[in-house]
Design a protein around this motif. Sequence first.
Motif, mmCIF file in Angstrom:
data_model
loop_
_atom_site.group_PDB
_atom_site.id
_atom_site.type_symbol
_atom_site.label_atom_id
_atom_site.label_comp_id
_atom_site.label_asym_id
_atom_site.label_seq_id
_atom_site.Cartn_x
_atom_site.Cartn_y
_atom_site.Cartn_z
ATOM 1 N N THR A 3 0.852 -1.185 0.000
ATOM 2 C CA THR A 3 0.000 0.000 0.000
ATOM 3 C C THR A 3 0.885 1.232 0.000
ATOM 4 O O THR A 3 1.915 1.266 0.661
ATOM 5 C CB THR A 3 -0.965 0.036 1.211
ATOM 6 N N GLU A 4 0.501 2.217 -0.742
ATOM 7 C CA GLU A 4 1.287 3.439 -0.811
ATOM 8 C C GLU A 4 0.835 4.452 0.234
ATOM 9 O O GLU A 4 1.424 5.514 0.373
ATOM 10 C CB GLU A 4 1.167 4.041 -2.216
ATOM 11 N N ALA A 5 -0.242 4.129 0.946
ATOM 12 C CA ALA A 5 -0.774 5.063 1.943
ATOM 13 C C ALA A 5 0.012 4.941 3.255
ATOM 14 O O ALA A 5 0.783 4.017 3.468
ATOM 15 C CB ALA A 5 -2.249 4.769 2.183
ATOM 16 N N THR A 6 -0.192 5.921 4.152
ATOM 17 C CA THR A 6 0.428 5.881 5.472
ATOM 18 C C THR A 6 -0.061 4.646 6.224
ATOM 19 O O THR A 6 -1.264 4.374 6.258
ATOM 20 C CB THR A 6 0.045 7.143 6.262
ATOM 21 N N PRO A 7 0.848 3.857 6.815
ATOM 22 C CA PRO A 7 0.423 2.641 7.527
ATOM 23 C C PRO A 7 -0.555 2.969 8.647
ATOM 24 O O PRO A 7 -0.505 4.038 9.272
ATOM 25 C CB PRO A 7 1.737 2.084 8.077
ATOM 26 N N LEU A 8 -1.457 2.032 8.914
ATOM 27 C CA LEU A 8 -2.372 2.187 10.034
ATOM 28 C C LEU A 8 -1.624 1.953 11.338
ATOM 29 O O LEU A 8 -0.631 1.225 11.378
ATOM 30 C CB LEU A 8 -3.520 1.183 9.914
ATOM 31 N N SER A 9 -2.114 2.547 12.403
ATOM 32 C CA SER A 9 -1.506 2.301 13.710
ATOM 33 C C SER A 9 -2.025 0.986 14.273
ATOM 34 O O SER A 9 -3.105 0.506 13.887
ATOM 35 C CB SER A 9 -1.840 3.442 14.675
ATOM 36 N N PRO A 46 -10.950 -8.509 3.411
ATOM 37 C CA PRO A 46 -10.126 -7.307 3.569
ATOM 38 C C PRO A 46 -9.074 -7.501 4.652
ATOM 39 O O PRO A 46 -9.243 -8.316 5.570
ATOM 40 C CB PRO A 46 -11.139 -6.225 3.962
ATOM 41 N N VAL A 47 -7.989 -6.748 4.535
ATOM 42 C CA VAL A 47 -6.849 -6.895 5.437
ATOM 43 C C VAL A 47 -6.508 -5.541 6.040
ATOM 44 O O VAL A 47 -6.493 -4.515 5.344
ATOM 45 C CB VAL A 47 -5.631 -7.459 4.667
ATOM 46 N N LEU A 48 -6.254 -5.530 7.340
ATOM 47 C CA LEU A 48 -5.755 -4.350 8.037
ATOM 48 C C LEU A 48 -4.296 -4.596 8.400
ATOM 49 O O LEU A 48 -3.964 -5.639 8.970
ATOM 50 C CB LEU A 48 -6.565 -4.095 9.313
ATOM 51 N N LEU A 49 -3.428 -3.664 8.080
ATOM 52 C CA LEU A 49 -1.996 -3.856 8.301
ATOM 53 C C LEU A 49 -1.422 -2.719 9.139
ATOM 54 O O LEU A 49 -1.626 -1.544 8.832
ATOM 55 C CB LEU A 49 -1.256 -3.905 6.961
ATOM 56 N N ALA A 50 -0.710 -3.090 10.180
ATOM 57 C CA ALA A 50 0.033 -2.124 10.980
ATOM 58 C C ALA A 50 1.466 -2.623 11.092
ATOM 59 O O ALA A 50 1.701 -3.798 11.388
ATOM 60 C CB ALA A 50 -0.574 -1.970 12.366
ATOM 61 N N GLY A 51 2.436 -1.753 10.821
ATOM 62 C CA GLY A 51 3.829 -2.175 10.895
ATOM 63 C C GLY A 51 4.694 -1.319 10.011
ATOM 64 O O GLY A 51 4.280 -0.258 9.528
ATOM 65 N N ASP A 52 5.913 -1.799 9.758
ATOM 66 C CA ASP A 52 6.873 -0.982 9.023
ATOM 67 C C ASP A 52 7.378 -1.651 7.746
ATOM 68 O O ASP A 52 8.436 -1.293 7.233
ATOM 69 C CB ASP A 52 8.070 -0.643 9.922
ATOM 70 N N GLY A 86 -9.325 -2.774 3.382
ATOM 71 C CA GLY A 86 -9.266 -2.734 4.831
ATOM 72 C C GLY A 86 -9.210 -1.318 5.359
ATOM 73 O O GLY A 86 -9.883 -0.972 6.348
ATOM 74 N N ARG A 87 -8.432 -0.447 4.725
ATOM 75 C CA ARG A 87 -8.357 0.948 5.151
ATOM 76 C C ARG A 87 -9.729 1.628 5.058
ATOM 77 O O ARG A 87 -10.080 2.441 5.898
ATOM 78 C CB ARG A 87 -7.342 1.711 4.290
ATOM 79 N N ARG A 88 -10.475 1.270 4.025
ATOM 80 C CA ARG A 88 -11.796 1.874 3.856
ATOM 81 C C ARG A 88 -12.742 1.489 4.999
ATOM 82 O O ARG A 88 -13.636 2.264 5.375
ATOM 83 C CB ARG A 88 -12.395 1.411 2.525
ATOM 84 N N LEU A 89 -12.520 0.301 5.578
ATOM 85 C CA LEU A 89 -13.396 -0.209 6.621
ATOM 86 C C LEU A 89 -12.889 0.113 8.028
ATOM 87 O O LEU A 89 -13.591 -0.165 9.008
ATOM 88 C CB LEU A 89 -13.545 -1.733 6.484
ATOM 89 N N ALA A 90 -11.687 0.662 8.132
ATOM 90 C CA ALA A 90 -11.100 0.928 9.440
ATOM 91 C C ALA A 90 -11.919 1.966 10.194
ATOM 92 O O ALA A 90 -12.512 2.877 9.604
ATOM 93 C CB ALA A 90 -9.658 1.400 9.288
ATOM 94 N N VAL A 91 -11.965 1.811 11.505
ATOM 95 C CA VAL A 91 -12.723 2.750 12.356
ATOM 96 C C VAL A 91 -11.791 3.420 13.364
ATOM 97 O O VAL A 91 -10.696 2.968 13.595
ATOM 98 C CB VAL A 91 -13.864 2.018 13.103
#
Length: 360
Positions: free
Chosen positions: A236-242, A316-322, A355-360
């Motif tokens: 993903t090119e977007a800022t990673p989720l926390s 969908p997948v939610l990813l947090a990390g580096d 996943g980013r679209r569904l994140a809350v």
Amino acid sequence: MTLTQDQAATPPNPAPGGGVPSLSAVRPTVSPDRLLADLVPPRHFAQARFSTYRADPAHPSQTTVPARLQEVARETAAPRSSGLKALFGRRRAAPAVYMDGGFGVGKTHLLTSLAHAVTAELGERSVAYGTFVEYTNLVGALGFLPTVEALATRRLVCIDEFELDDPGDTVLMSRLLRELADRDVALAATSNTLPEALGEGRFAAEDFLREIQALSSRFEVLRVDGEDYRHRAVVTEATPLSADVVARSAAARRGAVLDEFEDLLAHLATVHPSRYGALLDGVEMVALTGVRPVQRQEVALRLVVLVDRLYDRDVPVLLAGDAGQHLFSEEMLRGGYRKKYFRALSRLGALAEEGRRLAV
């Protein structure tokens, strides 16, 4: 491998204390019957039809290939010759087509459209559809001859993502296709040309035809040109989720699982890849924290299989990390399994954006 009774297709059990369940706690078992029953077009392409394929006018092959595949569907569904005509007449061989092209040009959409078209004419048991890996897993579970006997009852066998990077598996699949073709089963396969090879010739097609030597004259090569519609070369090119957002989003969604990335990778080593589909039974979202670059090839290859199963099921997948753009090393992306890694990055990128679209 030992195969036992299937687990029910229900969400993983809640974690102790009522927390979000973990995929790492699931121990799936899969019967041979389920492996056969699962050879159907993936949920991601449940609505795929020739009529819903959106051809890019800039690439004429995206119009000519679907038209040819519709002819293949009619040929496959047509009544087979029988009686004296079959004995003394010249029987036309069942169709065999191979689609070559880059990532995200719609080959899987077209392959599933072909499968759906034949199924609509002949019924659900007329088509087997799976990835290259799923067929090699099937042979490992059933044995070669029982696999041939089971698949020979189908009118069409579709192989998505035909792989040429393992000589043993390639020989196995070549032999399987030859046995099926000799039994008048229609065949359809896809593979990928690496992004940097597009426009330089039919590299994947040449490799494919070389590896299936005995069948090369039977296969018709269909080149599908175009650009990756997902436009993803990285996760993903977007800022990673926390990690907090990932955990909170997983807790808020029914059917979500939450895992530490390293824990999940370790768990995958204990589950046969043929069971990764069952591992995801009832899972509606996968949330991962601590995502970091994968250092070992065998670990990366298991992750590729999991990503394919997630993509098949639209999870969908939610990813947090580096990990960012470096989930797989440059060495891996230049090596013999690079097609698998590029495909996984493209698919995981699409799932991560959902996943980013569904994140809350």
